[in-house]
Design an enzyme around this catalytic site. Structure first.
Site, PDB file in Angstrom:
ATOM      1  N   GLU A   1      -8.143 -53.278 -11.809  1.00 28.35           N
ATOM      2  CA  GLU A   1      -7.356 -54.451 -11.386  1.00 28.35           C
ATOM      3  C   GLU A   1      -6.404 -54.134 -10.238  1.00 28.35           C
ATOM      4  OE1 GLU A   1      -5.626 -56.412 -14.819  1.00 28.35           O
ATOM      5  OE2 GLU A   1      -7.540 -57.355 -15.302  1.00 28.35           O
TER       6      GLU A   1
ATOM      7  N   GLU B   1     -14.559 -56.480 -18.135  1.00 28.10           N
ATOM      8  CA  GLU B   1     -13.642 -56.803 -19.246  1.00 28.10           C
ATOM      9  C   GLU B   1     -13.746 -58.284 -19.538  1.00 28.10           C
ATOM     10  OE1 GLU B   1      -9.524 -55.720 -18.978  1.00 28.10           O
ATOM     11  OE2 GLU B   1      -9.964 -53.751 -18.123  1.00 28.10           O
TER      12      GLU B   1
HETATM   13  C1  BGP Z   1      -6.537 -56.276 -18.280  1.00 32.68           C
HETATM   14  C2  BGP Z   1      -6.339 -54.789 -18.309  1.00 32.68           C
HETATM   15  C3  BGP Z   1      -6.482 -54.143 -19.640  1.00 32.68           C
HETATM   16  C4  BGP Z   1      -6.136 -55.049 -20.788  1.00 32.68           C
HETATM   17  C5  BGP Z   1      -6.606 -56.457 -20.699  1.00 32.68           C
HETATM   18  C6  BGP Z   1      -6.098 -57.395 -21.779  1.00 32.68           C
HETATM   19  O1  BGP Z   1      -5.571 -56.811 -17.448  1.00 32.68           O
HETATM   20  O2  BGP Z   1      -7.184 -54.133 -17.406  1.00 32.68           O
HETATM   21  O3  BGP Z   1      -5.837 -52.899 -19.602  1.00 32.68           O
HETATM   22  O4  BGP Z   1      -5.271 -54.682 -21.718  1.00 32.68           O
HETATM   23  O5  BGP Z   1      -6.295 -57.001 -19.452  1.00 32.68           O
HETATM   24  O6  BGP Z   1      -4.747 -57.675 -21.555  1.00 32.68           O
HETATM   25  P1  BGP Z   1      -3.640 -57.582 -22.681  1.00 32.68           P
HETATM   26  O7  BGP Z   1      -3.789 -56.248 -23.309  1.00 32.68           O
HETATM   27  O8  BGP Z   1      -2.371 -57.709 -21.947  1.00 32.68           O
HETATM   28  O9  BGP Z   1      -3.914 -58.700 -23.588  1.00 32.68           O
END
Ligand code: BGP
Length: 477
Positions: free
Chosen positions: A198, A376
C-alpha cells in the site's frame, strides 16, 4: 459452472508485525511498529519513539467506533507487534492450515529488522534468514508458492531515528541492500515480489514510521520509495530474468456521491491523487501529466538525483497487486466518505461492495494493461466463539460475493487477474486499530485485545467453505 483458471493462485495474505511476534528473538532489531501501542476510538495510538531532533510522532486513529461494541480501554504499555499472534512459534501449524485450506500461494512480508536489525548492517543476520529459510522450505514442500512483500508499512527503528526514514536518501540505499539480499537469497523459490505494501497509504507513515506528514515531506518520501523500488526491480532482473515484480496499492473504489458534475470531478481527482498517481509512476515509468499542477497546488518541490527519472523508466513493475475491502463516495464538499445508501457496512463502517471489485479490476486493466492480483480482501468482524465453534456465515457471504466478482471480471470481461489472497487466513492484529477483535480469519486465534489467551488456532465455519472453494477452483460459487 464456470471455474477459475487452472493456474489461478488461491491463498492468504499477512504482514509480519501483525502476526509474527518474537520481536526480541532471533536477533531481530526494533521496528517503528514496535513502539505503537494498541488504542483507538478517540484514544490516540501513541508512538513512544523520540527522534534525534526531539520530535515525537503520533500514529493517529484511522477508524471509527464499531456500532455494536463498547470502546476498549487499552493499556498504554501493551504493544501488539511484540507477540502479535506468534507466527514466530506457530509457523508450521499455520502453514499446515494454509495447505489444508487448499492454498497454492501465501503472500507474507519479511520483517526488515530480522534481516538487518538496524537497517544499516553490511551482512544480513544469519538467524533472521534461517527463520525465513525454514518457512519458505516448508511452504515449498507443501506446494504453496510464496509471494513476498519486501516492505509492509515498516522501517527498522534505527532508520527512522537516525535518518528520519524515507525523507532521507540513505534509506533508499538501506532498502536496496536489504531487498537485493532477499532476492539473491530466495529467487530460486520465489517468483513474485512486492516492493512495498500500500505505497499510496504508506507515504503518510514513511518519514518517521508515523502518520501525518506535510505534503512536501510526504511526496519526497514517496519519490524516494519510487526510486528505491525501480532500482531494485532493475537490478533484480539482472539477477534472475524470470522474476516478476509488483507493488501493492490500496484500491478500494471511490464513486461520486451523485451525478452533480462537481462531485464527479472531485471523485475523479481524488481517485487519481490517492491511488492512480502511485501506479501511474510505477507502471508507466514517469510522473503523470497532472503531477505538475498537483505539486504546484501543494507547494511540493521534489529533490531528485540526476539519474532518478531514468531509473523510474528502467524499473517499471510487471503486475499490479492491490487491496480491496470496500468502496467510498466522494463529494466536492466533504471529500471521501464511507456513506453510500446502496450498501451495507461492517461494524467499522466499511461499505461492502463486491461489484466495486469487478469495476476496479476493469478500471485497472483499462489503464495499465498489466496482469492483476487481488492481494488483500476480507471482512473484519467481531466473531463469537461458542462451544469451540465460530459460525461466520457473514464472512462466507462476503468472500463468495467478492470471488464471484473476480470470476466475472476474468470470464466475462477478459481481465487477466491471476490470483486472490484473502486477508488474513488466520486471525491477526488489526493494522488500523491494533485490536484483535477485528477478525478476518477463517481460523480463530484465542487471544484478546490485550494479548491474553492461549493462542490456540480454531477453524471457523468459513474454513471448510474456503477449502471447498479453493480445492474446486470456485465450482461451488
Ligand atoms: C491493509 C493492510 C493490512 C491490513 C488490512 C486490514 O490496509 O495492508 O496490513 O491490516 O488493510 O486493515 P485493518 O487491519 O486496519 O482492518
Amino acid at each position: 459452472m464456470t471455474t477459475f483458471p487452472k493456474d489461478f493462485l488461491f491463498g492468504g495474505a499477512t504482514a509480519d508485525f501483525q502476526c509474527e511476534g518474537g520481536f526480541d528473538q532471533g536477533g531481530r532489531g526494533l521496528l517503528t511498529h514496535d513502539f505503537v501501542t494498541a488504542g483507538a476510538y478517540g484514544k490516540p495510538r501513541q508512538i513512544t519513539l523520540t527522534l534525534k531532533d526531539g520530535t515525537r510522532g503520533s500514529a493517529g486513529v484511522r477508524d471509527a467506533l464499531p456500532t455494536d461494541s463498547v470502546p476498549t480501554l487499552f493499556d498504554d504499555t501493551y504493544y501488539p507487534s511484540h507477540q502479535a499472534t506468534d507466527f514466530y512459534h506457530h509457523w508450521r501449524e499455520d502453514i499446515d492450515l494454509l495447505a489444508e485450506m487448499g492454498s497454492n500461494t501465501y503472500r507474507f512480508s519479511i520483517c526488515w529488522s530480522r534481516i538487518f536489525p538496524t537497517g544499516m548492517e553490511q551482512e544480513p543476520d544469519p538467524e533472521g534468514l534461517a527463520f525465513y529459510d525454514q518457512v519458505i522450505d516448508y511452504l515449498t514442500a507443501k506446494q504453496i508458492q510464496p509471494i513476498i512483500t519486501i516492505c509492509h508499512d515498516e522501517l527498522p527503528n534505527a532508520l527512522a531515528e537516525d535518518f528520519g526514514g524515507w525523507a532521507d536518501r540513505r534509506t533508499i540505499k538501506a532498502y536496496q541492500h536489504y531487498a537485493l539480499t532477499l532476492i539473491r537469497h530466495y529467487h530460486d523459490h520465489v517468483k513474485y515480489w512486492l516492493t512495498f505494501n500500500e505505497i499510496n497509504i504508506l507515504g503518510g507513515y514513511a518519514a518517521l514510521g508515523t502518520h501525518a506528514q506535510d505534503p512536501q515531506t510526504r511526496y519526497q518520501c514517496v519519490h524516494n520509495m519510487f526510486v528505491a523500488s525501480a532500482s531494485v526491480i532493475h537490478q533484480a532482473r539482472l539477477i534472475d530474468h524470470d522474476l516478476k515484480f509488483g507493488t501493492m496499492y490500496m484500491m478500494s473504489e471511490m464513486y461520486p456521491a451523485d451525478s452533480d458534475p462537481k462531485n464527479v470531478w472531485a471523485a475523479y481527482t481524488t481517485r487519481r491523487e490517492a491511488c492512480y498517481f502511485f501506479a501511474d509512476v510505477m507502471a508507466r515509468g514517469s510522473y503523470p501529466h497532472y503531477a505538475r499542477e498537483l505539486f504546484k497546488q501543494l507547494g511540493v518541490h521534489l529533490s531528485m538525483a540526476s539519474e532518478d527519472l531514468e531509473m523510474l523508466k528502467a524499473g517499471t513493475i510487471d503486475f499490479l497487486a492491490f487491496s480491496y475491502y470496500r468502496s467510498g463516495t466522494v463529494t466536492a464538499e466533504n471529500g471521501l466518505v464511507n456513506e453510500n445508501p446502496h450498501l451495507q457496512t461492517t461494524p467499522w463502517h466499511w461499505p461492502i461492495d463486491p461489484l466495486g471489485l469487478r469495476y476496479c479490476l476493469n478500471e485497472l486493466f483499462d489503464r495499465y494493461q498489466k496482469p492483476l492480483i487481488v492481494i488483500e480482501n476480507g471482512l473484519g468482524m467481531i466473531d463469537k466463539l461458542e462451544n469451540g465453534q465460530v459460525h461466520d456465515q457473514y464472512r462466507i457471504d462476503y468472500m463468495a460475493d467478492h470471488l464471484r466478482a473476480i470470476r466475472d471480471a476474468i470470464t466475462l470481461d477478459d481481465v487477466p487477474c491471476f490470483g486472490y489472497t484473502m486477508w488474513a487466513p488466520i486471525d491477526l492484529v488489526s493494522l488500523s486499530t491494533g485490536e484483535m477483535k477485528k477478525r478476518y480469519g477463517v481460523v480463530y486465534v484465542d487471544m484478546d485485545d490485550q494479548g491474553h489467551g492461549s493462542l490456540k488456532r480454531i477453524k471457523k465455519d468459513s474454513f471448510a467453505w474456503l477449502a471447498e472453494t479453493y480445492h474446486s477452483r470456485g465450482a461451488n460459487l
